[in-house]
Design a protein around this motif. Structure first.
Motif, PDB file in Angstrom:
ATOM      1  N   UNK A  48       0.757  -1.278  -0.017  1.00  0.00           N
ATOM      2  CA  UNK A  48      -0.138  -0.088  -0.016  1.00  0.00           C
ATOM      3  C   UNK A  48       0.964   1.412  -0.128  1.00  0.00           C
ATOM      4  N   UNK A  49       1.981   1.166   0.786  1.00  0.00           N
ATOM      5  CA  UNK A  49       2.895   2.355   0.792  1.00  0.00           C
ATOM      6  C   UNK A  49       3.681   2.626  -0.476  1.00  0.00           C
ATOM      7  N   UNK A  50       3.890   1.532  -1.187  1.00  0.00           N
ATOM      8  CA  UNK A  50       4.629   1.478  -2.510  1.00  0.00           C
ATOM      9  C   UNK A  50       3.519   2.231  -3.495  1.00  0.00           C
ATOM     10  N   UNK A  60       4.673   5.680  -5.092  1.00  0.00           N
ATOM     11  CA  UNK A  60       5.009   5.662  -6.329  1.00  0.00           C
ATOM     12  C   UNK A  60       4.115   5.773  -7.572  1.00  0.00           C
ATOM     13  N   UNK A  61       2.974   5.474  -7.218  1.00  0.00           N
ATOM     14  CA  UNK A  61       1.934   5.160  -8.472  1.00  0.00           C
ATOM     15  C   UNK A  61       0.636   6.234  -8.484  1.00  0.00           C
ATOM     16  N   UNK A  62       0.009   6.433  -7.239  1.00  0.00           N
ATOM     17  CA  UNK A  62      -1.251   6.941  -6.967  1.00  0.00           C
ATOM     18  C   UNK A  62      -0.873   8.408  -7.414  1.00  0.00           C
ATOM     19  N   UNK A  63      -1.576   9.071  -8.019  1.00  0.00           N
ATOM     20  CA  UNK A  63      -1.830  10.423  -8.577  1.00  0.00           C
ATOM     21  C   UNK A  63      -2.319  11.458  -7.803  1.00  0.00           C
ATOM     22  N   UNK A  64      -3.297  10.983  -6.912  1.00  0.00           N
ATOM     23  CA  UNK A  64      -3.761  12.151  -5.864  1.00  0.00           C
ATOM     24  C   UNK A  64      -3.662  11.402  -4.545  1.00  0.00           C
ATOM     25  N   UNK A  65      -3.683  12.132  -3.443  1.00  0.00           N
ATOM     26  CA  UNK A  65      -3.433  11.744  -2.002  1.00  0.00           C
ATOM     27  C   UNK A  65      -4.371  11.032  -1.339  1.00  0.00           C
ATOM     28  N   UNK A  66      -5.819  11.219  -1.810  1.00  0.00           N
ATOM     29  CA  UNK A  66      -6.902  10.713  -1.359  1.00  0.00           C
ATOM     30  C   UNK A  66      -7.486   9.569  -1.967  1.00  0.00           C
ATOM     31  N   UNK A  67      -6.631   8.975  -2.828  1.00  0.00           N
ATOM     32  CA  UNK A  67      -7.199   7.755  -3.452  1.00  0.00           C
ATOM     33  C   UNK A  67      -7.006   6.625  -2.720  1.00  0.00           C
ATOM     34  N   UNK A  68      -7.933   5.352  -2.971  1.00  0.00           N
ATOM     35  CA  UNK A  68      -7.587   4.274  -2.311  1.00  0.00           C
ATOM     36  C   UNK A  68      -7.387   2.972  -3.138  1.00  0.00           C
ATOM     37  N   UNK A  69      -6.595   2.320  -2.744  1.00  0.00           N
ATOM     38  CA  UNK A  69      -6.356   1.015  -3.795  1.00  0.00           C
ATOM     39  C   UNK A  69      -7.218   0.045  -3.303  1.00  0.00           C
ATOM     40  N   UNK A  70      -8.072  -0.716  -4.143  1.00  0.00           N
ATOM     41  CA  UNK A  70      -9.204  -1.674  -4.102  1.00  0.00           C
ATOM     42  C   UNK A  70      -8.979  -2.957  -4.584  1.00  0.00           C
ATOM     43  N   UNK A 121      -3.608  -2.339 -11.148  1.00  0.00           N
ATOM     44  CA  UNK A 121      -3.972  -1.741  -9.852  1.00  0.00           C
ATOM     45  C   UNK A 121      -5.192  -0.828 -10.058  1.00  0.00           C
ATOM     46  N   UNK A 122      -6.155  -1.121  -9.144  1.00  0.00           N
ATOM     47  CA  UNK A 122      -7.466  -0.563  -9.433  1.00  0.00           C
ATOM     48  C   UNK A 122      -7.592   0.224  -8.181  1.00  0.00           C
ATOM     49  N   UNK A 123      -7.801   1.611  -8.498  1.00  0.00           N
ATOM     50  CA  UNK A 123      -8.070   2.519  -7.095  1.00  0.00           C
ATOM     51  C   UNK A 123      -9.269   3.156  -7.412  1.00  0.00           C
ATOM     52  N   UNK A 180      -4.310   1.577 -12.957  1.00  0.00           N
ATOM     53  CA  UNK A 180      -3.065   1.644 -13.473  1.00  0.00           C
ATOM     54  C   UNK A 180      -2.460   0.420 -13.809  1.00  0.00           C
ATOM     55  N   UNK A 181      -1.766   0.488 -15.128  1.00  0.00           N
ATOM     56  CA  UNK A 181      -0.815  -0.944 -15.696  1.00  0.00           C
ATOM     57  C   UNK A 181       0.532  -0.437 -15.358  1.00  0.00           C
ATOM     58  N   UNK A 182       1.287  -1.350 -14.486  1.00  0.00           N
ATOM     59  CA  UNK A 182       2.419  -1.144 -13.981  1.00  0.00           C
ATOM     60  C   UNK A 182       3.308  -2.173 -15.109  1.00  0.00           C
TER      61      UNK A 182
END
Length: 348
Positions: free
Chosen positions: A38-40, A44-54, A76-78, A83-85
């Motif tokens: 989750x920290x990663x 490194x990936x999330x574009x805004x601060x308040x989005x949640x990884x689901x 990764x779906x938030x 996101x496609x890593x």
């Protein structure tokens, strides 16, 4: 956030399929567990601060602009985007991609720094999701050719889970309501008056994203195509497609350091009399709305076909899923063997 259950689920899902090789950078991601994962994501990936990884899923992906290059990705779906890593080898796989991926970081190649590129599709840009036959894959469509991606899960459970999670996340989006629909009856809703053909089954989500599922006619079309490839030997009425599965054909590469095997994506179709391997176009069909011309190749191209009656034996590997199967066929050149024996031995 996040709940213990979600952390455990994402950790369990963070496993690269054993039969696919990925770069060091993606192996690093696959090694992360729980909080570290989750920290990663946030670092490194999330574009805004308040989005949640689901949700997290490993899958092969295809892009509309590069339909011949299948690449491994961590999806990764938030609550804001998908996101496609991607495996960093993808950037160098096709020289025609220079306009699609900018190569600012090419100077990192020789250092110990491992780079992955990340393709982002914002949920607000999402227009439709096409689910493939028997939930073996699904295609996500945005507003342009750059925003069309197919996930080849090769697994109905993974497809179903991702679609469920995506619908749940889309429900959180605040979008302007659609104009009030004009009341339509069933036939005008689903049938095209010009052709008389039923359209594919569509579910329009409250976020106005369309979820499009194949209808029974698609299997009928496929059966017709298979019958054509069988040189009309079989009556179409008696032709049943028993199995449709996305698989890999194993080609052994000899002469390399160790005899490695390359995996060629194939669609396997089993009927009551034959076994077929097709090269299928998973990304171009159905045509996106902005497409000016049909794709350069057909949806299904026959790669190999054998009669079940010529099947000698099936060898099964002992490894866990995915299972390796070897089909051994009698290599009979002339199909009418018995007739020829009769003529040779008993006729003049």
């Amino acid at each position: 956030y996040p709940s213990e259950f979600l952390m455990q689920k994402i950790t369990e899902d963070n496993q690269i399929p054993v039969h696919l090789h990925v770069s060091v950078s993606l192996q690093y991601v696959a090694g992360l567990k729980g909080n570290a994962l989750v920290e990663f994501f946030h670092g490194n990936i999330a574009e805004v601060e308040n989005e949640e990884l689901r949700h997290l899923m490993w899958s092969s992906v295809l892009f509309y602009k590069t339909p011949n290059v299948e690449v491994m990705a961590c999806v990764l779906l938030s609550t804001k985007a998908i996101y496609f890593l991607l495996d960093d080898s993808f950037i160098h796989a096709d020289e025609h991609q220079s306009d699609f991926w900018n190569k600012e970081n090419s100077d990192c190649e020789n250092s110990s720094f491992h780079l992955s590129c990340c393709f982002v599709l914002k949920l607000n840009d999402l227009q439709s999701v096409n689910v493939g036959l028997f939930d073996q894959y699904f295609r996500i469509t945005g507003h342009s050719a750059d925003h069309i991606v197919t996930c080849l899960t090769r697994d109905s459970y993974n497809t179903h889970t991702f679609i469920q999670q995506l619908m749940a996340v889309l429900s959180l989006l605040a979008r302007t309501p659609s104009p009030e629909p004009v009341d339509k009856d069933f036939y005008s809703e689903f049938g095209s008056k010009n052709t008389g053909k039923m359209e594919n089954y569509e579910l329009i989500h409250s976020s106005r994203v369309k979820f499009i599922y194949p209808n029974e006619e698609e299997i009928g079309d496929l059966a017709f195509l298979v019958a054509e490839k069988m040189d009309g030997l079989t009556n179409l009425q008696s032709l049943n497609i028993l199995l449709y599965v996305l698989a890999f054909q194993v080609n052994h590469v000899e002469g390399s350091a160790q005899n490695t095997s390359s995996l060629q994506p194939k669609t396997l179709i089993l009927t009551s009399s034959d076994l077929f391997l097709f090269d299928e176009d998973y990304i171009s069909y159905p045509l996106p709305e902005f497409a000016k011309e049909p794709p350069k190749r057909d949806k299904y191209q026959l790669a190999d076909g054998r009669r079940i009656r010529d099947l000698d034996r099936v060898l099964m590997g002992y490894q866990t899923y995915p299972q390796a199967l070897t089909f051994v066929f009698d290599d009979v050149q002339n199909q009418d063997l018995m007739q020829n024996l009769t003529l040779d031995h008993f006729g003049e």
